[in-house]
Write a protein that holds these residues in place. Structure first.
Motif, PDB file in Angstrom:
ATOM      1  N   ILE A  35      26.334  20.822 -19.019  1.00  0.00           N
ATOM      2  CA  ILE A  35      25.529  19.941 -18.158  1.00  0.00           C
ATOM      3  C   ILE A  35      26.099  18.523 -18.191  1.00  0.00           C
ATOM      4  N   LYS A  36      26.486  18.076 -19.393  1.00  0.00           N
ATOM      5  CA  LYS A  36      27.030  16.729 -19.542  1.00  0.00           C
ATOM      6  C   LYS A  36      28.330  16.570 -18.757  1.00  0.00           C
ATOM      7  N   GLU A  37      29.199  17.592 -18.805  1.00  0.00           N
ATOM      8  CA  GLU A  37      30.452  17.525 -18.061  1.00  0.00           C
ATOM      9  C   GLU A  37      30.193  17.475 -16.560  1.00  0.00           C
ATOM     10  N   LEU A  38      29.253  18.302 -16.089  1.00  0.00           N
ATOM     11  CA  LEU A  38      28.918  18.290 -14.667  1.00  0.00           C
ATOM     12  C   LEU A  38      28.357  16.931 -14.254  1.00  0.00           C
ATOM     13  N   SER A  39      27.491  16.359 -15.099  1.00  0.00           N
ATOM     14  CA  SER A  39      26.916  15.049 -14.794  1.00  0.00           C
ATOM     15  C   SER A  39      27.990  13.974 -14.813  1.00  0.00           C
ATOM     16  N   ALA A  40      28.930  14.084 -15.779  1.00  0.00           N
ATOM     17  CA  ALA A  40      30.017  13.099 -15.842  1.00  0.00           C
ATOM     18  C   ALA A  40      30.865  13.170 -14.573  1.00  0.00           C
ATOM     19  N   LYS A  41      31.129  14.391 -14.105  1.00  0.00           N
ATOM     20  CA  LYS A  41      31.877  14.539 -12.854  1.00  0.00           C
ATOM     21  C   LYS A  41      31.093  13.947 -11.693  1.00  0.00           C
ATOM     22  N   PHE A  42      29.769  14.124 -11.729  1.00  0.00           N
ATOM     23  CA  PHE A  42      28.936  13.540 -10.672  1.00  0.00           C
ATOM     24  C   PHE A  42      29.015  12.015 -10.699  1.00  0.00           C
ATOM     25  N   ILE A  43      28.974  11.432 -11.915  1.00  0.00           N
ATOM     26  CA  ILE A  43      29.068   9.976 -12.034  1.00  0.00           C
ATOM     27  C   ILE A  43      30.396   9.480 -11.486  1.00  0.00           C
ATOM     28  N   VAL A  44      31.495  10.154 -11.914  1.00  0.00           N
ATOM     29  CA  VAL A  44      32.824   9.735 -11.464  1.00  0.00           C
ATOM     30  C   VAL A  44      32.931   9.880  -9.951  1.00  0.00           C
ATOM     31  N   GLY A  45      32.472  11.024  -9.438  1.00  0.00           N
ATOM     32  CA  GLY A  45      32.560  11.247  -8.003  1.00  0.00           C
ATOM     33  C   GLY A  45      31.730  10.263  -7.201  1.00  0.00           C
ATOM     34  N   SER A  46      30.479  10.057  -7.641  1.00  0.00           N
ATOM     35  CA  SER A  46      29.611   9.131  -6.912  1.00  0.00           C
ATOM     36  C   SER A  46      30.120   7.705  -7.018  1.00  0.00           C
ATOM     37  N   THR A  47      30.644   7.334  -8.201  1.00  0.00           N
ATOM     38  CA  THR A  47      31.207   5.991  -8.357  1.00  0.00           C
ATOM     39  C   THR A  47      32.421   5.811  -7.459  1.00  0.00           C
ATOM     40  N   PHE A  48      33.269   6.846  -7.398  1.00  0.00           N
ATOM     41  CA  PHE A  48      34.449   6.793  -6.534  1.00  0.00           C
ATOM     42  C   PHE A  48      34.044   6.608  -5.077  1.00  0.00           C
ATOM     43  N   LEU A  49      33.041   7.386  -4.660  1.00  0.00           N
ATOM     44  CA  LEU A  49      32.584   7.264  -3.274  1.00  0.00           C
ATOM     45  C   LEU A  49      31.987   5.886  -3.009  1.00  0.00           C
ATOM     46  N   LEU A  50      31.229   5.361  -3.984  1.00  0.00           N
ATOM     47  CA  LEU A  50      30.651   4.030  -3.814  1.00  0.00           C
ATOM     48  C   LEU A  50      31.733   2.964  -3.729  1.00  0.00           C
ATOM     49  N   VAL A  51      32.759   3.088  -4.588  1.00  0.00           N
ATOM     50  CA  VAL A  51      33.861   2.129  -4.554  1.00  0.00           C
ATOM     51  C   VAL A  51      34.608   2.218  -3.227  1.00  0.00           C
ATOM     52  N   CYS A  52      34.848   3.468  -2.783  1.00  0.00           N
ATOM     53  CA  CYS A  52      35.493   3.641  -1.471  1.00  0.00           C
ATOM     54  C   CYS A  52      34.644   3.028  -0.366  1.00  0.00           C
ATOM     55  N   GLY A  53      33.332   3.262  -0.460  1.00  0.00           N
ATOM     56  CA  GLY A  53      32.438   2.660   0.523  1.00  0.00           C
ATOM     57  C   GLY A  53      32.477   1.144   0.477  1.00  0.00           C
ATOM     58  N   LEU A  54      32.512   0.599  -0.767  1.00  0.00           N
ATOM     59  CA  LEU A  54      32.597  -0.849  -0.921  1.00  0.00           C
ATOM     60  C   LEU A  54      33.886  -1.388  -0.320  1.00  0.00           C
ATOM     61  N   LEU A  55      35.014  -0.709  -0.633  1.00  0.00           N
ATOM     62  CA  LEU A  55      36.300  -1.154  -0.089  1.00  0.00           C
ATOM     63  C   LEU A  55      36.304  -1.075   1.442  1.00  0.00           C
ATOM     64  N   LEU A  56      35.670  -0.016   1.976  1.00  0.00           N
ATOM     65  CA  LEU A  56      35.591   0.115   3.432  1.00  0.00           C
ATOM     66  C   LEU A  56      34.789  -1.031   4.029  1.00  0.00           C
ATOM     67  N   VAL A  57      33.645  -1.337   3.406  1.00  0.00           N
ATOM     68  CA  VAL A  57      32.818  -2.443   3.910  1.00  0.00           C
ATOM     69  C   VAL A  57      33.569  -3.770   3.799  1.00  0.00           C
ATOM     70  N   LEU A  58      34.252  -3.966   2.657  1.00  0.00           N
ATOM     71  CA  LEU A  58      35.026  -5.199   2.482  1.00  0.00           C
ATOM     72  C   LEU A  58      36.129  -5.293   3.524  1.00  0.00           C
ATOM     73  N   GLY A  59      36.753  -4.141   3.796  1.00  0.00           N
ATOM     74  CA  GLY A  59      37.791  -4.146   4.828  1.00  0.00           C
ATOM     75  C   GLY A  59      37.224  -4.511   6.193  1.00  0.00           C
ATOM     76  N   ILE A  60      36.069  -3.938   6.495  1.00  0.00           N
ATOM     77  CA  ILE A  60      35.429  -4.260   7.775  1.00  0.00           C
ATOM     78  C   ILE A  60      35.051  -5.741   7.836  1.00  0.00           C
ATOM     79  N   LEU A  61      34.485  -6.242   6.713  1.00  0.00           N
ATOM     80  CA  LEU A  61      34.123  -7.664   6.675  1.00  0.00           C
ATOM     81  C   LEU A  61      35.349  -8.554   6.799  1.00  0.00           C
ATOM     82  N   HIS A  62      36.451  -8.125   6.159  1.00  0.00           N
ATOM     83  CA  HIS A  62      37.679  -8.925   6.237  1.00  0.00           C
ATOM     84  C   HIS A  62      38.202  -8.976   7.664  1.00  0.00           C
TER      85      HIS A  62
END
Length: 475
Positions: free
Chosen positions: A285-312
């Protein structure tokens, strides 16, 4: 000017956006940490429940088995003949039927001679279980070392009563191996086992995990206990006939042990389990949750970079629209927003003068040399105005060959005149075109943008009327 005055909105929005994303990431981590904690706690509690349930099951199994045996012994004791050593008593055939590899049945007389189904005899006159039976008490013996063909055993005995007096005892001897088999046939046998020990810690019925161990307490003395737990506390609880849990570590594996009194002599039933099976589930369960954290964080960072790119891109587009494409100075619309904002400021942080500039005879340049030449003159005009003013000042292409300069942050009549003369000299040095400039000063409490522009425009006409290639101050 625009970076110092208008650009502050961008970092604030960016900071808010980054803060929101970081809050989401931290929130996900906190929720997963809480989830891990709750899962681990739930699994630990489930292990406790499984242990107790298994212990109760094993204890009930032993109690049921003994109760069944006692009922049969009592029934037998109610009708059997007392042994006389002849081997002709009517119960011999029945006794022989119960003669097995791991159990045997016998009848003892009052003198302490025990007769087994295979016609063997044994002197048990000194045995406590016989003494208790002769006192009229059915009982279970302690562990008899090597009594059953070299194997350890226990004996269940009931008194044989005739005419109100105890005349002997009916006994059933069961090997410790048979009891061990009963205790090992459990759902938790894959990860742990059951055992029976005495109040002083001596192991009566052992299990594979405690093979060759004589005392449970001696075994636990070499183990590391869980936080807040000690062997002394366990001993105190057992001495008080209490049940309880302990956690200890063996070969880097965590084990849980549950014990409770059996109600037989001073025996305790103990059930322990390696938590490996439960911990493997938790780690999965911990490994699955860790993968979820990494995946969701990656998606959030990608989303942030996309928004920053749009703002730029949007910011670059806004800046492009703020400047005149040909001269690089502010457009009329952008300048009006900046200046109106600056006019509202108090003290020295405001515009103090406005200059209106017109290139002399610009129409002739277009008519004579063409619009391309006229565009080059406008580009040069923008360069001259930028070089003769400060970054804080706002330079505007007002339309055609007209420019407006808003001087910021200083006071005095002479300063704008000096700047105007510097601009006129720069045009003269270019050797191509000249310019006329109208100047008006701005009062401290004045904020009417159009009225100030109108005065600067009137001053420009005054400069034109005086012969061009010079500046005039509005009076």
């Amino acid at each position: 000017m625009i970076k110092r005055r208008n650009g502050g909105n961008y970092p604030t929005n960016l900071l808010i956006l980054v803060s929101l994303v970081m809050t989401v990431i931290i929130g996900i981590c906190v929720l997963n940490f809480y989830y891990f904690h709750e899962v681990e706690r739930s699994l630990f509690l489930q292990t406790h429940r499984d242990l107790k349930q298994e212990n109760d099951k094993a204890l009930n199994y032993i109690e049921t088995m003994m109760q069944t045996k006692f009922e049969w012994l009592e029934l037998f004791a109610s009708y059997c003949e007392l042994p006389d050593g002849t081997g002709r008593e009517q119960w011999w055939e029945q006794v022989q039927e119960y003669e097995k590899e791991d159990s045997r049945f016998g009848v003892a007389d009052a003198s302490g001679t025990l007769y087994f189904g295979n016609y063997e005899t044994q002197d048990i006159s000194s045995r406590d279980y016989l003494k208790k039976a002769l006192d009229g008490e059915k009982n279970v013996s302690g562990l008899l070392k090597g009594s059953f063909n070299g194997r350890d055993s226990i004996v269940l005995s009931v008194p044989i009563i005739r005419d109100g007096a105890v005349k002997g005892a009916a006994c059933l001897e069961v090997s410790a191996d048979k009891l061990k088999k009963y205790l090992s046939d459990t759902q938790l046998s894959r990860y742990g086992a059951n055992m029976i020990f005495q109040k002083d810690g001596e192991i009566l019925i052992t299990c594979d995990a405690c093979e060759n161990q004589i005392s449970l307490f001696e075994m636990l003395e070499t183990r590391e206990f869980g936080p807040g737990q000690t062997l002394e506390e366990m001993k105190n609880g057992i001495n008080s006939h209490q049940s309880g849990y302990i956690t200890y570590y063996e070969n880097d594996y965590r084990r849980l042990l549950y014990y409770q009194p059996m109600g037989i002599n001073d025996w305790f039933m103990a059930t322990f389990v390696e938590t490996e099976g439960y911990e493997n589930t938790f780690h999965q369960i911990k490994e699955l949750s860790a993968k979820f954290i990494v995946g969701s964080t990656f998606l959030l960072v990608c989303g942030l970079l996309l928004v920053l790119g749009i703002l730029h891109i949007r910011k670059k587009e806004e800046k492009r629209l703020q400047k005149d494409y040909l001269t690089g100075v502010y457009t009329r619309e952008t300048a009006k927003k900046l200046v109106e904002h600056g006019l509202k400021a108090g003290g020295k942080n405001r515009f103090y003068a406005c200059m209106f500039l017109d290139i002399d005879d610009f129409k002739k340049i277009n008519d004579t040399f063409g619009h391309h030449k006229g565009d080059l003159v406008l580009v040069q005009a923008g360069q001259i105005l930028n070089s003769c003013t400060r970054q804080e000042d706002v330079i505007v292409r007002f339309g055609g060959d007209e420019f407006c300069i808003w001087l910021y942050g200083m006071r005095g009549r002479k300063q704008p005149e000096a700047i105007a003369q510097r601009i006129i000299n720069a045009f003269r040095l270019s050797g191509k075109v000249h310019a006329s400039i109208g100047i008006t000063l701005i009062e401290e409490d004045e904020s009417d943008y159009d009225a100030i522009l109108k005065r600067a425009d009137q001053a420009l006409y005054q400069a034109k009327g005086k012969g061009k290639n010079q500046f005039a101050v509005y009076n």
